[in-house]
Scaffold this active site. Structure first.
Site, PDB file in Angstrom:
ATOM      1  N   SER A 161      37.601  40.339  43.967  1.00 17.16           N
ATOM      2  CA  SER A 161      38.641  41.300  43.121  1.00 17.16           C
ATOM      3  C   SER A 161      39.385  40.943  42.924  1.00 17.16           C
ATOM      4  O   SER A 161      40.234  39.766  43.968  1.00 17.16           O
ATOM      5  CB  SER A 161      38.799  42.625  44.116  1.00 17.16           C
ATOM      6  OG  SER A 161      39.832  41.736  45.095  1.00 17.16           O
ATOM      7  N   LYS A 162      40.812  41.080  41.876  1.00 16.09           N
ATOM      8  CA  LYS A 162      41.413  40.134  41.285  1.00 16.09           C
ATOM      9  C   LYS A 162      42.628  40.348  42.150  1.00 16.09           C
ATOM     10  O   LYS A 162      43.801  39.816  42.534  1.00 16.09           O
ATOM     11  CB  LYS A 162      41.991  41.004  39.919  1.00 16.09           C
ATOM     12  CG  LYS A 162      43.585  40.767  39.756  1.00 16.09           C
ATOM     13  CD  LYS A 162      43.333  41.396  37.727  1.00 16.09           C
ATOM     14  CE  LYS A 162      44.226  41.120  37.018  1.00 16.09           C
ATOM     15  NZ  LYS A 162      44.640  41.743  36.085  1.00 16.09           N
ATOM     16  N   ARG A 163      42.746  41.643  42.696  1.00 16.35           N
ATOM     17  CA  ARG A 163      43.297  41.574  43.755  1.00 16.35           C
ATOM     18  C   ARG A 163      44.052  41.407  44.801  1.00 16.35           C
ATOM     19  O   ARG A 163      44.898  40.968  45.465  1.00 16.35           O
ATOM     20  CB  ARG A 163      43.532  43.661  44.530  1.00 16.35           C
ATOM     21  CG  ARG A 163      44.821  44.269  43.841  1.00 16.35           C
ATOM     22  CD  ARG A 163      44.783  45.701  44.923  1.00 16.35           C
ATOM     23  NE  ARG A 163      42.862  46.498  44.429  1.00 16.35           N
ATOM     24  CZ  ARG A 163      42.820  46.182  45.701  1.00 16.35           C
ATOM     25  NH1 ARG A 163      43.160  46.837  46.779  1.00 16.35           N
ATOM     26  NH2 ARG A 163      41.870  47.603  45.803  1.00 16.35           N
TER      27      ARG A 163
ATOM     28  N   GLY B 288      43.261  38.292  45.130  1.00 14.87           N
ATOM     29  CA  GLY B 288      43.314  36.679  43.818  1.00 14.87           C
ATOM     30  C   GLY B 288      42.460  35.861  44.031  1.00 14.87           C
ATOM     31  O   GLY B 288      42.514  34.997  43.807  1.00 14.87           O
TER      32      GLY B 288
END
Ligand code: GLU
Length: 495
Positions: A263-265, A267
């Protein structure tokens, strides 16, 4: 409320038939994560492997998620990866427009058609918490589900705001087929009357994807398995319209570890992040292809596939049901293989900007690249590996001591004292010239080659670990600089 069917007939008439048609349908989030890239790749491969058509569709109905420049990230990524589309917002096509926000009228019309067909209803209830996710909505208690046509008309005429909801049968089961997961049957009572058209007149994803996939003639719907649970509702929509259901190909997620999705969240890197981290596009694509798909038959053990080879080898029955774990070490391995396999001039071209990050002096970057090619996993490893060309680092005199090469400070000093005049006398400053000079000198001194090469390399580079040996490094440094550094080494050793 009888409708003019001409519009729908014209829309139907535009739908291409007879060929495989797949679509990649990203939402413009400004970020192409690895799972998305893999979906794009598999979708593209299914089209290409079947001489079909690959379509790019932008799913921007969730305006809250809109990010400036996000569509450019999608175009750029697809183009860099060679995943060319035959139809899309920028190239047009027979079923344009290919951006959902430009298809707004279409969804409204089809939502109303579905009401006519009995597959949906107007709901005038207070706005539910989240219209995209109407999971909590209590269908049994919805007074709108059974309003008469007259009652509905009355409310519409009075200008009451409404959403259009799917009318899910209260009883029975729905079965759908997925190419990877097989047949899945669910009780209709577990499905919710999801919102299809929102108060703002925009469709939900759940409605728009069905309308678009049908109107665009999509034969294979490839997407993440997070959509599996919605598939029965899509089937019911296709059935209510009397449309053929496409082949579903749901792909399991790409995970960062056994518990968590990437996930982007957290990183986890996007495609562009990976490129910035020194990976080659071809290596990323090759690795991503094998994250959740395996070749069969003669190629079952093959790891390295160009995009063309993937087109030939790809078969969607090789897609796995299990989640795949994104493994950096594996990706590094693929990248190293791709870097090594590049023609020397192509490697020089990709490596040069990284070499130039630390080497500003007038050195032959092609010669430096040649030292690096077999020795790097990522391009970003390069600057640190070759920083010693510009400036001799401060190093410890202990570096001259090496058991295997049979060197210590004393021996090293003797070697450098012999090497300096021999190299000073060399007029032909070529790799062969330097090599022969040093080999002859070692023979004359009756020492192992390594006993001479070790101190020369340490003094020339000021580093224990270097790409390339003493000869190549001295060659690139040039005669004057080599002699200067070797003399500095002698001084360190107490000369
Ligand atoms: N817009 C959806 C997403 O980005 C696409 C899902 C689909 O391919 O149907 O997740």
């Amino acid at each position: 409320m009888s409708m003019d069917m001409k519009y729908f007939e014209e829309m139907e008439a535009k739908i291409p038939h007879g060929k495989v048609r797949t679509r990649f349908a990203p939402s413009p989030t400004g970020y192409m994560h690895v799972g998305n890239l893999r979906t794009a790749l598999y979708t593209w491969l299914i089209a290409r492997a079947n001489n079909g058509t690959f379509i790019l569709r932008i799913e921007d109905t969730d305006q809250g998620r809109y990010v400036d420049g996000a569509v450019d990230v999608i175009y750029r990524t697809m183009a860099q990866c060679g995943l060319t589309h035959d139809e899309g917002p920028d190239v047009g096509g027979p079923v344009a427009p290919y951006i959902q926000s430009e298809r707004r009228d279409t969804y409204g019309k089809y939502a109303r058609l579905l009401v006519e067909k009995g597959g949906a209803y107007y709901c005038f209830c207070e706005k539910t918490e989240s219209e995209e996710d109407s999971g909590d909505f209590n269908r049994a208690a919805d007074p709108c589900r059974d309003l008469s046509a007259e009652e509905v008309q009355e409310k519409l005429s009075a200008g009451m705001p409404y959403v259009i909801r799917q009318k899910i049968p209260t009883e029975g089961t729905t079965t759908f087929h997925d190419a990877i997961f097989g047949d899945i049957t669910v009780e209709n009572s577990t499905l919710d009357d999801q919102v299809l058209l929102k108060r703002d007149g925009l469709p939900t994803y759940n409605f728009a994807n069905v309308i678009d996939d049908h109107l665009m003639g999509i034969t294979h719907v490839v997407r993440g398995s997070e959509y599996l649970s919605s598939a029965p509702k899509y089937n019911l929509l296709y059935e209510s319209f009397g449309w053929e259901v496409p082949t579903y190909v749901h792909c399991s997620p790409v995970m960062r570890d056994s518990q968590n999705k990437m996930s982007k969240r957290h990183g986890d890197p996007s495609y562009e992040d990976l490129i910035a981290q020194g990976y080659l596009t071809e290596a990323v694509l090759n690795y991503v292809a094998l994250l959740g798909w395996s070749p069969k038959g003669e190629q079952a053990e093959q790891e390295i596939f160009s995009l063309d080879e993937l087109v030939k080898a790809f078969d969607m029955t090789g897609i796995s049901k299990s989640p795949a774990i994104f493994d950096r070490v594996k990706l590094d391995h693929f990248n190293a293989v791709y870097l090594r396999n590049l023609p020397a001039d192509a490697f020089h071209k990709v490596a040069e900007p990284y070499i130039r990050q630390s080497v500003k002096g007038d050195f032959d970057t092609a010669a430096i690249a040649a030292l690096l090619q077999a020795r790097c996993e990522r391009l970003t490893d390069i600057p640190e590996k070759v920083d010693f060309f510009d400036a001799l680092p401060a190093y410890d005199v202990e570096c001259f001591t090496n058991k295997k090469s049979k060197t210590n400070s004393e021996v090293s000093l003797a070697m450098l004292q012999a090497a300096v005049p021999a190299l000073e006398a060399l007029s032909d400053w070529t790799v062969d010239g330097i090599h022969d000079t040093l080999i002859d000198l070692a023979a004359k001194l009756e020492v192992k080659n390594a006993t001479l090469m070790w101190p020369v390399r340490i003094a020339a580079a000021g580093k224990l670990v270097t790409p390339g040996g003493a000869v190549e490094i001295c060659h690139i440094l040039g005669k004057g600089e080599t002699i200067r550094r070797l003399k500095a080494g002698m001084t360190m050793l107490g000369a």
